[in-house]
Motif scaffolding. Sequence first.
Motif, PDB file in Angstrom:
ATOM      1  N   ARG A  18      46.830  77.096-110.496  1.00 31.82           N
ATOM      2  CA  ARG A  18      46.007  78.300-110.651  1.00 31.82           C
ATOM      3  C   ARG A  18      45.023  78.068-111.774  1.00 31.82           C
ATOM      4  O   ARG A  18      45.272  77.314-112.702  1.00 31.82           O
ATOM      5  CB  ARG A  18      46.885  79.517-111.025  1.00 31.82           C
ATOM      6  CG  ARG A  18      48.002  79.831-110.055  1.00 31.82           C
ATOM      7  CD  ARG A  18      47.422  80.461-108.799  1.00 31.82           C
ATOM      8  NE  ARG A  18      48.447  80.798-107.823  1.00 31.82           N
ATOM      9  CZ  ARG A  18      48.791  80.011-106.810  1.00 31.82           C
ATOM     10  NH1 ARG A  18      48.240  78.822-106.660  1.00 31.82           N
ATOM     11  NH2 ARG A  18      49.680  80.401-105.928  1.00 31.82           N
ATOM     12  N   ASP A  67      42.513  77.222-103.276  1.00 33.42           N
ATOM     13  CA  ASP A  67      41.604  76.980-102.140  1.00 33.42           C
ATOM     14  C   ASP A  67      40.142  77.048-102.569  1.00 33.42           C
ATOM     15  O   ASP A  67      39.290  76.406-101.983  1.00 33.42           O
ATOM     16  CB  ASP A  67      41.813  78.057-101.052  1.00 33.42           C
ATOM     17  CG  ASP A  67      43.159  77.893-100.388  1.00 33.42           C
ATOM     18  OD1 ASP A  67      43.751  76.820-100.596  1.00 33.42           O
ATOM     19  OD2 ASP A  67      43.599  78.830 -99.696  1.00 33.42           O
ATOM     20  N   ILE A 107      39.847  73.897-105.869  1.00 34.28           N
ATOM     21  CA  ILE A 107      40.240  72.484-105.707  1.00 34.28           C
ATOM     22  C   ILE A 107      39.178  71.687-104.926  1.00 34.28           C
ATOM     23  O   ILE A 107      38.800  70.592-105.349  1.00 34.28           O
ATOM     24  CB  ILE A 107      41.654  72.357-105.099  1.00 34.28           C
ATOM     25  CG1 ILE A 107      42.640  72.719-106.218  1.00 34.28           C
ATOM     26  CG2 ILE A 107      41.927  70.948-104.577  1.00 34.28           C
ATOM     27  CD1 ILE A 107      44.081  72.576-105.893  1.00 34.28           C
ATOM     28  N   SER A 125      46.045  65.056-104.198  1.00 28.27           N
ATOM     29  CA  SER A 125      44.734  65.019-103.552  1.00 28.27           C
ATOM     30  C   SER A 125      44.352  63.575-103.198  1.00 28.27           C
ATOM     31  O   SER A 125      44.763  62.645-103.904  1.00 28.27           O
ATOM     32  CB  SER A 125      43.760  65.588-104.582  1.00 28.27           C
ATOM     33  OG  SER A 125      42.584  65.886-104.008  1.00 28.27           O
ATOM     34  N   ASP A 139      52.145  67.325 -95.727  1.00 24.92           N
ATOM     35  CA  ASP A 139      51.839  68.758 -95.799  1.00 24.92           C
ATOM     36  C   ASP A 139      50.986  69.168 -94.592  1.00 24.92           C
ATOM     37  O   ASP A 139      50.334  68.313 -93.974  1.00 24.92           O
ATOM     38  CB  ASP A 139      51.054  68.984 -97.102  1.00 24.92           C
ATOM     39  CG  ASP A 139      51.201  70.389 -97.613  1.00 24.92           C
ATOM     40  OD1 ASP A 139      51.892  71.185 -96.962  1.00 24.92           O
ATOM     41  OD2 ASP A 139      50.623  70.681 -98.674  1.00 24.92           O
ATOM     42  N   ARG A 141      51.638  76.546 -91.778  1.00 28.63           N
ATOM     43  CA  ARG A 141      51.846  78.006 -91.688  1.00 28.63           C
ATOM     44  C   ARG A 141      51.252  78.582 -90.408  1.00 28.63           C
ATOM     45  O   ARG A 141      51.781  79.541 -89.836  1.00 28.63           O
ATOM     46  CB  ARG A 141      51.182  78.628 -92.915  1.00 28.63           C
ATOM     47  CG  ARG A 141      51.551  80.021 -93.176  1.00 28.63           C
ATOM     48  CD  ARG A 141      51.019  80.439 -94.525  1.00 28.63           C
ATOM     49  NE  ARG A 141      49.565  80.619 -94.518  1.00 28.63           N
ATOM     50  CZ  ARG A 141      48.754  80.203 -95.473  1.00 28.63           C
ATOM     51  NH1 ARG A 141      49.243  79.533 -96.514  1.00 28.63           N
ATOM     52  NH2 ARG A 141      47.476  80.432 -95.413  1.00 28.63           N
ATOM     53  N   ILE A 156      56.917  81.309 -94.144  1.00 26.32           N
ATOM     54  CA  ILE A 156      57.839  82.187 -93.417  1.00 26.32           C
ATOM     55  C   ILE A 156      57.692  83.582 -94.014  1.00 26.32           C
ATOM     56  O   ILE A 156      57.899  83.771 -95.227  1.00 26.32           O
ATOM     57  CB  ILE A 156      59.298  81.704 -93.541  1.00 26.32           C
ATOM     58  CG1 ILE A 156      59.388  80.218 -93.118  1.00 26.32           C
ATOM     59  CG2 ILE A 156      60.240  82.584 -92.726  1.00 26.32           C
ATOM     60  CD1 ILE A 156      60.739  79.592 -93.356  1.00 26.32           C
ATOM     61  N   GLY A 172      58.279  80.716 -98.126  1.00 27.81           N
ATOM     62  CA  GLY A 172      57.394  81.762 -97.650  1.00 27.81           C
ATOM     63  C   GLY A 172      57.615  83.049 -98.394  1.00 27.81           C
ATOM     64  O   GLY A 172      58.560  83.187 -99.170  1.00 27.81           O
TER      65      GLY A 172
HETATM   66  N1  LIG Z   1      49.985  83.634 -96.241  1.00 29.02           N
HETATM   67  C1  LIG Z   1      51.025  83.048 -96.772  1.00 29.02           C
HETATM   68  N2  LIG Z   1      50.818  82.043 -97.633  1.00 29.02           N
HETATM   69  C2  LIG Z   1      51.926  81.430 -98.164  1.00 29.02           C
HETATM   70  C3  LIG Z   1      53.215  81.798 -97.813  1.00 29.02           C
HETATM   71  N3  LIG Z   1      54.059  81.018 -98.487  1.00 29.02           N
HETATM   72  C4  LIG Z   1      53.292  80.168 -99.232  1.00 29.02           C
HETATM   73  N4  LIG Z   1      52.001  80.439 -99.041  1.00 29.02           N
HETATM   74  C5  LIG Z   1      50.850  79.746 -99.620  1.00 29.02           C
HETATM   75  O1  LIG Z   1      50.709  78.554 -98.899  1.00 29.02           O
HETATM   76  C6  LIG Z   1      50.230  77.545 -99.778  1.00 29.02           C
HETATM   77  C7  LIG Z   1      51.178  76.427 -99.711  1.00 29.02           C
HETATM   78  O2  LIG Z   1      50.635  75.364-100.306  1.00 29.02           O
HETATM   79  P1  LIG Z   1      49.896  74.187 -99.574  1.00 29.02           P
HETATM   80  O3  LIG Z   1      50.063  74.296 -98.102  1.00 29.02           O
HETATM   81  O4  LIG Z   1      50.347  72.918-100.189  1.00 29.02           O
HETATM   82  O5  LIG Z   1      48.391  74.458 -99.876  1.00 29.02           O
HETATM   83  C8  LIG Z   1      47.921  74.383-101.190  1.00 29.02           C
HETATM   84  C9  LIG Z   1      47.566  73.034-101.617  1.00 29.02           C
HETATM   85  O6  LIG Z   1      46.984  72.328-100.531  1.00 29.02           O
HETATM   86  C10 LIG Z   1      46.507  73.306-102.633  1.00 29.02           C
HETATM   87  N5  LIG Z   1      47.108  73.141-103.952  1.00 29.02           N
HETATM   88  C11 LIG Z   1      47.802  74.016-104.676  1.00 29.02           C
HETATM   89  N6  LIG Z   1      48.172  73.466-105.821  1.00 29.02           N
HETATM   90  C12 LIG Z   1      47.691  72.201-105.827  1.00 29.02           C
HETATM   91  C13 LIG Z   1      47.749  71.099-106.746  1.00 29.02           C
HETATM   92  O7  LIG Z   1      48.349  71.145-107.817  1.00 29.02           O
HETATM   93  N7  LIG Z   1      47.117  69.959-106.358  1.00 29.02           N
HETATM   94  C14 LIG Z   1      46.472  69.866-105.176  1.00 29.02           C
HETATM   95  N8  LIG Z   1      45.864  68.706-104.870  1.00 29.02           N
HETATM   96  N9  LIG Z   1      46.411  70.851-104.300  1.00 29.02           N
HETATM   97  C15 LIG Z   1      47.020  72.005-104.618  1.00 29.02           C
HETATM   98  O8  LIG Z   1      46.043  74.581-102.496  1.00 29.02           O
HETATM   99  C16 LIG Z   1      46.611  75.136-101.327  1.00 29.02           C
HETATM  100  C17 LIG Z   1      46.751  76.606-101.428  1.00 29.02           C
HETATM  101  O9  LIG Z   1      47.669  76.971-102.365  1.00 29.02           O
HETATM  102  P2  LIG Z   1      48.082  78.449-102.577  1.00 29.02           P
HETATM  103  O10 LIG Z   1      46.867  79.307-102.557  1.00 29.02           O
HETATM  104  O11 LIG Z   1      48.912  78.460-103.769  1.00 29.02           O
HETATM  105  O12 LIG Z   1      48.863  78.725-101.319  1.00 29.02           O
HETATM  106  C18 LIG Z   1      50.152  78.217-101.137  1.00 29.02           C
HETATM  107  C19 LIG Z   1      51.085  79.363-101.015  1.00 29.02           C
HETATM  108  O13 LIG Z   1      50.810  80.427-101.890  1.00 29.02           O
HETATM  109  C20 LIG Z   1      53.362  82.833 -96.897  1.00 29.02           C
HETATM  110  O14 LIG Z   1      54.468  83.231 -96.518  1.00 29.02           O
HETATM  111  N10 LIG Z   1      52.287  83.442 -96.372  1.00 29.02           N
END
Ligand SMILES: Nc1nc2c(ncn2[C@@H]2O[C@@H]3COP(=O)(O)O[C@H]4[C@@H](O)[C@H](n5cnc6c(=O)[nH]c(N)nc65)O[C@@H]4COP(=O)(O)O[C@H]3[C@H]2O)c(=O)[nH]1
Length: 839
Positions: free
Chosen positions: A626, A638, A641, A683, A743, A767, A802, A821
Amino acid sequence: MDDPNDQSLTGSIKRDVRSIVQHNVVTCPPDFSLQQATREMFDNHCSSVVIVEDGRPIGIWTEADALKINYDHLNQATTLIHELMSTPVSTIALDASLDEATCLFRRNGLRHLVVIDEAEKLSGIITQSDVVIHQDVAYFLRMSEVSTILPQQQPTQVDQLSSLPDAISAMRASQTDCILVTVNEQPVGMLTERDVVRLIALDQLHRPLYEVMSTPLISVSENMSLLSARALMERRHIRHLCVTCADDCVCGVVSFADVLANIEQAYVNRLRDALNNRTADLAQSENSLNMAKALIDASMDGIMVTDENGIILSVNPAFTILTGYSEREALGQRPSLLSSGKQGPDFYQNLWAALKKNGSWQGEIWNRRKNGEVYPEWLTITVVHDARNKRRLYAAIFSDITERKKSEAIIENLAYYDPLTKLPNRQLLFDRLDVAMATAHRMKQGLALLFIDLDLFKRINDTLGHSVGDEVLCEVADRLRRCIREGDTVSRIGGDEMIILMTEMEHTDSIHRVVQRIFRALEESINVAGHELHLTASLGCSIYPEDGTDRDTLLKHADTAMYRAKSNGRNSFQLYSADMNRTSMQRLSLESRLHTALSNNELFLQYQPKLELGSNRIVGMEALLRWNDREQGVIPPDQFIPVAEELGLIGKIGAWALEEACRQCKEWHDAGYADLHMSVNVSPQQFTRRDLADDVEQALGNSGLPPAKLDLEITESCAIQNIDDVLEPLNRLRQQGITVSMDDFGTGYSSLSMLSQLPLDQLKVDRSFISGIPERSQDQELVSTMVLMAHNLGLNVVAEGIETDKQHQYLQQIGCDQGQGFLFNRPLPPEDISKLLIH
Ligand SMILES: Nc1nc2c(ncn2[C@@H]2O[C@@H]3COP(=O)(O)O[C@H]4[C@@H](O)[C@H](n5cnc6c(=O)[nH]c(N)nc65)O[C@@H]4COP(=O)(O)O[C@H]3[C@H]2O)c(=O)[nH]1
């Protein structure tokens, strides 16, 4: 030595006898008595008399000869001069050079040369002194002192009471032209050969010595410069000086002849050097001439020389090779022989004007060979002067530049056209855009820039290879060419980006028509190497002058509109609007703040638990990044990054996230939850721009977290795009016990063969598939197939996103291993996770 006389000496070589001859020669016929002859000399203050018969010189009698006579037995009144004269007389022609004269003087030991004309009649006389005096000898005289010319032997002395014949005999015996006359052995006067001539002329040879000697004695110091000594003699009309030494005693006598002899020596040396130099110069220039001729003959360039009237005087062998005309065919002709008729009269007028003004002209010209072939040549014409006749000539040097022009055309093509699609490139587009804007401004018209980006083209390149990608681009280029009007430009500015420049736009309707044509043209699938590919494109358009009046603004705005079209869901078209600019300004500001986010501690991690679906037990956490931005508050990954990836910042940020996640996980381990796994997103740039394995090892080392408790999440596209970069570090890390998850599984195009190549431990089902459960039976089946397939490959399966119990139940039913989830937990700050773990 810095010698100012070099010039005059070299000059003297070129001067002739005519320039110094004395025409008022004292002459007499052969039947003159000695007395008459000497009288002539005495009256005319001359040192010689030339005996002439029928205008021709037959002998000469000089002051030096006066000493050779024994006066005891001589009657000067009856002895005829022709009995005593030196004959034959040494003569020299009027047009002989001074160096010839100098050589004669030295070779024959002469002091006079009689000058004769073409008819061998007497023209005048030159003395050795004349030759020397006519040089600028002041330099030599200033440099030398009287002491340098003092004769070795002491001057002959006779007492004043001696008889005159005895004195003359003494003079003859000591072979000098002067003796000192003494009283009590002190010099008081002098007798010289000129005195003797005077005494003969005046019939006074019988008088006592003390009456006829020259007095007073004029003395100078031995340190006096020869220049001053010569000046003194000339002023006093004397030819001898007594020289005194430091003790004021007379130490010698120097004569005018001695001064001249000294100069003469230096002069002759200089003359010899100058002659040697001239010989060397001549040899060198002859050498140079030979060399120049050899060079001209060997030159690869054609060379042609014409006279002032343009008649060809000479050509070299290369001329014949280049034009096909032999030397015989070319000589006597005019250069128009080669004319191709391609240059008009103006061209030749300019050429002649430049030749007149600058003496040379250089440029490109088309000429015709003898076989009729017209070819381009690079021609240099220079005005030269014929050294002998001082004629004005024209030297033309030329080379055939056919090959050079071909290469230039290729280079120009490369510079302005894209070699793959043959479309105009960025440079040519810019040139045409500049011209189009100027025209549009003048004609009060509009123009449009249409930015076209093929959707997901990168995927074709990555999955099917670059050669397929290249063929697709060529096909798209062809289709786009067919969509535009004549006069419009479709260009490729890089990758899959193309720009269409539409001119003479009066209405946006015409833009829409072209856009529709483009969509239709791309609708049809493209068959390449057995693949049937369906392409879509995102199109953005900016309009001149509304959206910008300069090239950069128009391009930027078309690009912005294209991005908006892409984010609107691809395969769409967007006209630029000022709003978009605002958005891009916001993005710009975000970019600049992101640069300092890490150093300002604005980044932090939240953690989302992962559960074992069988037991609902928390088995791990996923670290999610974040950004607490000071302007916008907390920004989700999103949004920032992809920007960090574009700016190349993700490497450092990712390394920090790894470090922090490991540290936090170890903290939880130490708090009693030692089974907990930590998943960290990675990444693609962490593989390509950094050494991921190093970063991981460092994070584990610093935190003390066991490697087996760390899980790295890579995306499908990351694996597909960078398979070579990814394999080695992942293998290295897995050997240490670290696990690897894929992923977002199901969103990319990864094949089974790729899955089996990658060192994976688990798949995370995206998802988007889970959200369709249970409504969409297709998603349900897909997910259960994925679970089955993963298990067959020996992989663990994690379901993402989930949100409902039904999803949870279904996943449990099909044997999905783990899940995460909102149904269980949203991503939480570490403190909340700690509380969660306690409960
Ligand atoms: N609608 C919905 N969403 C859910 C649910 N459960 C989990 N999520 C969201 O799905 C994302 C899961 O992470 P991701 O697929 O790796 O997808 C991540 C990942 O690809 C990237 N990301 C996050 N942190 C990092 C990081 O430290 N490094 C890198 N390279 N990418 C990151 O950003 C993406 C988005 O992260 P987040 O916004 O945190 O969004 C997370 C999480 O908040 C659910 O039940 N419903």
